[in-house]
Design an enzyme around this catalytic site. Structure first.
Site, short mmCIF file in Angstrom:
data_model
loop_
_atom_site.label_atom_id
_atom_site.label_comp_id
_atom_site.label_asym_id
_atom_site.label_seq_id
_atom_site.Cartn_x
_atom_site.Cartn_y
_atom_site.Cartn_z
N VAL A 11 49.88 -8.01 -52.81
CA VAL A 11 49.12 -9.17 -53.32
C VAL A 11 47.61 -8.93 -53.25
O VAL A 11 46.90 -9.13 -54.24
CB VAL A 11 49.52 -10.44 -52.53
N GLU A 154 50.17 -17.25 -54.25
CA GLU A 154 50.28 -16.25 -55.31
C GLU A 154 51.71 -16.21 -55.84
O GLU A 154 52.65 -16.24 -55.05
CB GLU A 154 49.85 -14.88 -54.77
N LYS A 157 54.84 -11.10 -59.47
CA LYS A 157 56.11 -10.44 -59.16
C LYS A 157 55.86 -8.94 -59.06
O LYS A 157 55.19 -8.37 -59.94
CB LYS A 157 57.14 -10.70 -60.28
N LYS A 210 54.85 -23.07 -53.09
CA LYS A 210 55.26 -21.66 -53.10
C LYS A 210 56.67 -21.50 -52.52
O LYS A 210 57.52 -20.81 -53.08
CB LYS A 210 54.24 -20.83 -52.31
N ASN A 214 60.25 -20.38 -54.58
CA ASN A 214 61.13 -19.28 -54.19
C ASN A 214 62.52 -19.77 -53.80
O ASN A 214 63.52 -19.11 -54.08
CB ASN A 214 60.49 -18.46 -53.05
N TYR A 257 71.59 -14.14 -63.45
CA TYR A 257 72.33 -12.88 -63.55
C TYR A 257 73.09 -12.65 -62.24
O TYR A 257 72.47 -12.60 -61.17
CB TYR A 257 71.38 -11.72 -63.80
N GLY A 259 74.91 -10.49 -59.47
CA GLY A 259 74.61 -9.13 -59.01
C GLY A 259 74.89 -8.98 -57.53
O GLY A 259 75.52 -9.85 -56.90
N CYS A 266 59.85 -11.45 -50.41
CA CYS A 266 59.57 -12.89 -50.49
C CYS A 266 60.80 -13.79 -50.35
O CYS A 266 60.86 -14.59 -49.42
CB CYS A 266 58.82 -13.20 -51.77
N LYS A 269 62.66 -13.97 -46.79
CA LYS A 269 61.87 -14.52 -45.68
C LYS A 269 61.43 -15.95 -45.97
O LYS A 269 61.35 -16.77 -45.06
CB LYS A 269 60.69 -13.61 -45.34
#
Ligand SMILES: NC(=O)c1ccc[n+]([C@@H]2O[C@H](COP(=O)([O-])OP(=O)(O)OC[C@H]3O[C@@H](n4cnc5c(N)ncnc54)[C@H](O)[C@@H]3O)[C@@H](O)[C@H]2O)c1
Length: 453
Positions: A11, A154, A157, A210, A214, A257, A259, A266, A269
């Site tokens: 970052v 932030e 990616k 943020k 996530n 997707y 998987g 990120c 945690k």
């Protein structure tokens, strides 16, 4: 503007370089002296597409520089970004040690009014703690300064970090005063040329946004993975279902997707930190726990499928692995599903030949013993991994792996069994080439024939 960025990781480094590219003078502070030397010589310590040429240009122009000394680097900065790591602590909460250390150092060295901006992902209330720590240090030094603190989480990616920073979906500014908002609006204006994407809110809302983003993204992945497990039992192909639901605009096509699990620095945690935050608030975060549990399970599925395929006997088997980084476009291994597979295979006595376009060196540094003993070999090409292999596993869907010469792969392998951890291959094509094909939430092909053989 005169900017300082503390921390030269994914970052900090991308932010510093892109801000310099827009004409700001940026001093980047990093405590790791070897990293500073490498960066100052124009060499990247990480893999990030498009970053190196920008770094070299900005070093050459003198707009960007690196050093270890915080006091020197912030001496005349108008805006100071904190972009140090916030890893998971023992109990899952974000470890704020680095952020608070930087806050203390700032309080001990600042001698002018400025704006401190927390870019690291931090729990609600952290900016207030940073503000308080700076204020306390300043008052101990008898300094009456106006040092304000803002939040600017932030959203870049890894793998497309430069593009994301240069053309962000949105820039969130959390601040308690208009002057901070105005300053950050001015700083980000060059990144908003075609339309304004700045969202202003309270410090706490910015910090929480943020984590919420996530958590949502991780939840989508775990939900589709749970659907995939059910599909596998019902003889339904999750890929058909994915197209079926993705066409609904309320759902959309991103992050659905199936998987072998999410990894990276990120999602894992941040989900954990949010769980811990809820616990501390006396709330049961049932959905977040399920997201995490499903992901942990998902990371074991490839190993389980391999074990089943070999009748529980993996000792002495040679397994080829394609892709080790936690996702394409990066060399970052943090919480990568490949590590769970590697470790389970090594523990079961299998031998591994693996290839990643950029993460081989990072894996070599992690497993010197297995490499020394010949149990893990890192290969220069995907074909080299296939030589003599009893099974091939696709873990990270790099573009290089999308359309390989499967006839060549089949000829190189001892027994043609392919485990597709990202559902990127055409099952029918592989079946016709003689492969046993297993994927995540898709009917297996060729399995009965292999069992009979
Ligand atoms: N990596 C991502 O994709 C991403 C995306 C968005 C947000 N974030 C968040 O941004 C923050 C940074 O993440 P990252 O991936 O860049 O971390 P990182 O571990 O790659 O980099 C952090 C850097 O800060 C340096 N550092 C630590 N303490 C320091 C100090 N006191 N002075 C100077 N340097 C110091 C470390 O040496 C390291 O180089 C985290 O909070 C993370 O959650 C990361």
């Amino acid at each position: 503007m005169r900017i300082s960025v503390i921390g030269a990781g994914y970052v900090g480094l991308v932010s510093a370089t892109c801000l310099a590219e827009m004409g700001n003078r940026v001093r980047c502070v990093e405590r790791d002296a070897a990293r500073v030397a490498q960066l100052s010589a124009g060499r990247l310590p990480i893999h990030e597409p498009g970053l190196e040429p920008l770094l070299r240009t900005q070093l050459g122009s003198g707009q960007l520089s690196f050093g270890c000394e915080l006091a020197e680097a912030v001496a005349d900065a108008e805006v100071i970004f904190i972009a140090v790591g916030t890893p998971a602590g023992e109990d899952g909460s974000a470890d704020l040690g680095h952020v608070l250390q930087v806050a203390r150092e700032l309080g001990q060295s600042l001698a002018h009014n400025c704006l401190v901006v927390v870019k690291s992902t931090v729990p609600v209330g952290t900016c207030e703690r940073v503000q308080e720590s700076i204020r306390q240090q300043l008052s101990e030094r008898g300094m009456a300064l106006k040092v304000r603190v803002a939040s600017n989480p932030e959203f870049l990616k890894e793998g497309s970090a430069v593009e994301d920073f240069m053309r962000p979906d949105r820039v969130i500014i959390g601040a308690a005063d208009q002057a901070s908002i105005n300053l950050l609006r001015r700083l980000y204006a060059p990144f908003m040329r075609n339309h304004e994407r700045i969202l202003c809110m309270s410090l706490r809302a910015a910090e929480f946004s943020k984590y919420a983003a996530n958590a949502f993204l991780a939840a989508r992945i775990s939900l589709i993975n749970e659907m995939a497990s059910l599909c596998a039992r019902l003889d339904v192909d999750i890929e058909e279902v994915r197209r079926g639901i993705g066409s609904d605009r309320r759902i959309g096509t991103h992050f659905i997707y199936a998987g072998c699990g999410y990894g990276g620095s990120c999602f894992p945690k941040d989900v954990r930190a949010l769980i811990r935050c809820a616990e501390l608030e006396g709330m049961e975060p049932g959905i977040l726990r399920a997201v995490e549990a499903r992901n942990a399970l998902q990371k074991t599925l490839l190993f389980q499928a391999l074990r089943e395929h070999f009748g529980g006997q993996l000792k002495g088997r040679l397994v080829a692995i394609w892709g080790l980084a936690f996702k394409p476009g990066t060399d970052d291994l943090r919480e990568a599903p490949s590590l769970v597979l590697l470790e389970a295979l090594l523990a079961a006595g299998a031998r591994i030949q693996a290839h990643d376009p950029v993460a081989n060196a990072a894996v070599a540094a992690r497993y010197p013993q297995a490499i020394g003993e010949g149990r893990l070999r890192l290969c220069e090409s995907p074909y080299e991994t296939s030589e003599g292999a009893d099974a091939l596993v696709l873990v990270t869907e790099w573009k290089q792996f999308r359309q390989p010469d499967f006839a060549r792969v089949r000829a190189l392998m001892r027994t043609p069994a392919l485990f597709d951890g990202r559902n990127i291959y055409d099952p029918q094509q592989l079946f016709e080439l003689g492969f046993v094909y297993r994927a995540i939430g898709r009917p297996s092909l060729g399995v009965a024939a292999a069992d009979a053989a």
